[in-house]
Design a protein around this motif. Structure first.
Motif: not given
Length: 238
Positions: A19-27, A75-85, A115-120
């Motif tokens: 589950l990559a989530g917001r991990s940096e460097g996932v290409d 345009v970069v928008d944080e609001r359409i970033s991956e779920v914070d798992y 846990p320690d993330g956000e809700g769907l």
């Protein structure tokens, strides 16, 4: 206004079953890079006026060939970033399916908070707000129907589609958004129209060219008219 919801191409995390989530460097992996190039042929001939993307690398890589071909700056928008798992980030899917929360995510996602993330439910609220904000902005800038691309993530796309369908978030697991798939929503003053879901075919052109404005300045869709090619949607799109 019509948005093409593009999921990023296949990533190294997809093939590692983590589950990559917001991990940096996932290409993107090799297949994902091929998919990113293929996006140009699939939708590059459409009159796309803007590209908005998640800040994560796999979305940046996915839209880069299309942006270059069209001469657009995403345009970069944080609001359409991956779920914070949260604490689930980076873990193997095979481990996560044994967690009690996994059943909640599958059966009642509106109640799922990582846990320690956000809700769907929070994810859906932020993503839908972002899509609608960009839709209004582009409508004002271009004074009429335009096509635009939002490159984001699977759960985000499913949540936006569920909202457009008027379906409760608890049903969003019934929607599929494969890597490099395109789902299309046309927003009007009356309601959204879901044109395609999880399109993975060779090209995507039918019914997506913006319709000429009617004499009163409204498009056909805004008047409640749905072109025949837009009426046949869903399961047959692949």
């Amino acid at each position: 206004m019509t948005v093409l919801l593009l999921r990023h191409g296949r990533s190294t995390s997809n093939t590692a079953h983590t589950l990559a989530g917001r991990s940096e460097g996932v290409d993107l992996d090799d297949k994902g890079r091929e998919q990113a190039q293929a996006v140009v042929e699939r939708i590059g001939s459409l009159p796309i006026r803007a590209i908005v993307r998640s800040p994560l690398l796999r979305c940046e890589r996915t839209v880069a060939p299309l942006a270059d071909a069209l001469g657009l700056s995403p345009v970069v928008d944080e609001r359409i970033s991956e779920v914070d798992y949260g604490a689930w980030t980076g873990r193997k899917i095979g481990e996560l399916v044994k967690e009690p929360l996994w059943a909640v995510v599958q059966q009642q996602p509106s109640a799922a908070v990582f846990p320690d993330g956000e809700g769907l439910a929070q994810v859906q609220a932020r993503a839908v707000a972002a899509i609608r904000d960009h839709d209004r902005r582009l409508a004002a800038e271009h004074d009429g129907d335009v096509l635009w691309v939002a490159c984001t993530h699977g759960d985000v796309i499913k949540a936006v589609i569920a909202d457009a369908l008027g379906t409760h978030l608890d049903s969003f697991q019934r929607i599929t958004a494969d890597p490099a798939s395109v789902s299309v929503i046309r927003y009007t003053t009356l309601r959204p129209f879901v044109i395609h879901v999880n399109h993975t075919g060779a090209n995507l052109t039918s019914g997506l060219i913006p319709k000429p404005a009617q004499p009163d300045g409204q498009s056909g869709a805004e008047q409640g008219e749905v072109p025949p090619e837009d009426a046949v949607v869903g399961g047959s799109t692949g």
